[in-house]
Design an enzyme around this catalytic site. Structure first.
Site, short mmCIF file in Angstrom:
data_model
loop_
_atom_site.label_atom_id
_atom_site.label_comp_id
_atom_site.label_asym_id
_atom_site.label_seq_id
_atom_site.Cartn_x
_atom_site.Cartn_y
_atom_site.Cartn_z
CE LYS A 57 -3.80 5.00 -1.40
NZ LYS A 57 -4.82 5.53 -2.34
CE1 TYR A 91 -4.00 2.08 0.73
CE2 TYR A 91 -2.66 3.10 2.45
CZ TYR A 91 -3.80 3.09 1.66
OH TYR A 91 -4.73 4.07 1.80
#
Length: 303
Positions: free
Chosen positions: A168, A164
């Site tokens: 991001k 993640y």
């Protein structure tokens, strides 16, 4: 008092808008006069399954207060279909909010390829596909606003979120480059790193804090970034709980070594404190500014 920010005759796409932050964004854009494409595949927070009712319910909410919206149920990896929905129903696209996301949290030594690949596909490939499909339309009309959704997990790191965090922070790299490429066509591109009480963050945030982090306390920033009133581009903004702050890079002034004589690992060790000293730090805004200290150093040794 600032002028009212309105979106009459403008079309906004919000991905992942069936709940949480995306729903709050879609509702506020619609209340400000925008025609909204509410995209949501309707899958779980882990990226499994599909359910058209999530997007449909948000469209019903918008229409209930007199707003204009249509639902789209495609995956963001089919971003061209999402953009085509806007064109088919409204004939244009002005603002794109890349919000869709999933979580597959695991510590790195337990990470499986499927966990890594699916997070990449939804966050990075999905944002790329949708933005790439919208880009020629924004260029042709010499106007556009694109907002990417980054995360503090990408900026600062977070245990169990290597996939993640990678995705991001990668989106912020995309933000920076598209801000440069889009400016000449009045396409401004920014990113947010939001903290909101959503199904993706439930259980990760203490309950007493979770209750105060309403998604609606993130959306005003997103709507401003999507407006003609906003003239910033390439920015990264942390936002949550009614607080907004801008993030920037910081770099020490560093230490220089003779490029002709070369230097050793021991030389690096001897200068380590200076290399890591942020007193008088620089805040480069682009590649040219980033090279300033290095080029000044090299000029000392130019014949």
């Amino acid at each position: 008092m600032s002028d009212a920010i309105r979106f009459e005759d403008q079309v906004v796409i919000v991905t992942g808008a069936g709940g949480g932050l995306g729903r709050a964004h879609a509702l506020l854009f619609a209340r400000q006069g925008a025609k909204v494409v509410v995209n949501d595949l309707g899958g779980s927070t882990h990226g499994e399954g599909a359910n058209a009712s999530a997007a449909d319910k948000v469209v019903e909410e918008i229409r209930a207060f007199g707003g204009t919206a249509v639902a789209n149920h495609d995956s963001v990896t089919d971003g061209d279909k999402i953009v085509q929905t806007a064109l088919d129903h409204f004939g244009r696209i002005d603002v794109l909010v890349n919000n869709a996301g999933i979580l597959r949290d695991k510590s790195f030594h337990k990470m499986e390829d499927a966990d890594w690949d699916l997070v990449y596909r939804v966050h990075v490939e999905g944002a790329y596909k949708t933005t790439h499909a919208a880009w020629p339309h924004l260029r042709e009309q010499n106007f556009g606003r694109v907002i990417f959704t980054s995360s503090t997990s990408g900026i600062y790191g977070n245990f169990g979120q290597s996939n993640y965090g990678m995705a991001k922070l990668g989106l912020y790299g995309l933000t920076r480059t598209l801000a440069i490429e889009g400016r000449k066509n009045n396409i401004l591109v920014n990113a947010i790193a939001p903290t909101g009480a959503t199904r993706m963050t439930e259980g990760l945030i203490p309950p007493q804090v979770f209750e105060q982090l309403k998604p609606e306390l993130v959306s005003p920033l997103v709507v401003y970034l999507g407006s003609a009133a906003c003239q910033d581009t390439g920015g990264l903004f942390e936002v949550g709980g009614g607080w907004v702050g801008k993030v920037r890079w910081e770099r020490s002034l560093g230490a220089g070594f003779d490029p002709k004589a070369g230097f050793s690992p021991e030389d690096v060790a001897a200068q380590w404190q200076r290399i890591c000293d942020f007193e008088g730090a620089a805040h480069p805004a682009d590649n040219v500014e980033a090279l300033k200290e290095m080029m000044a150093h090299l000029q000392k040794y130019t014949l």
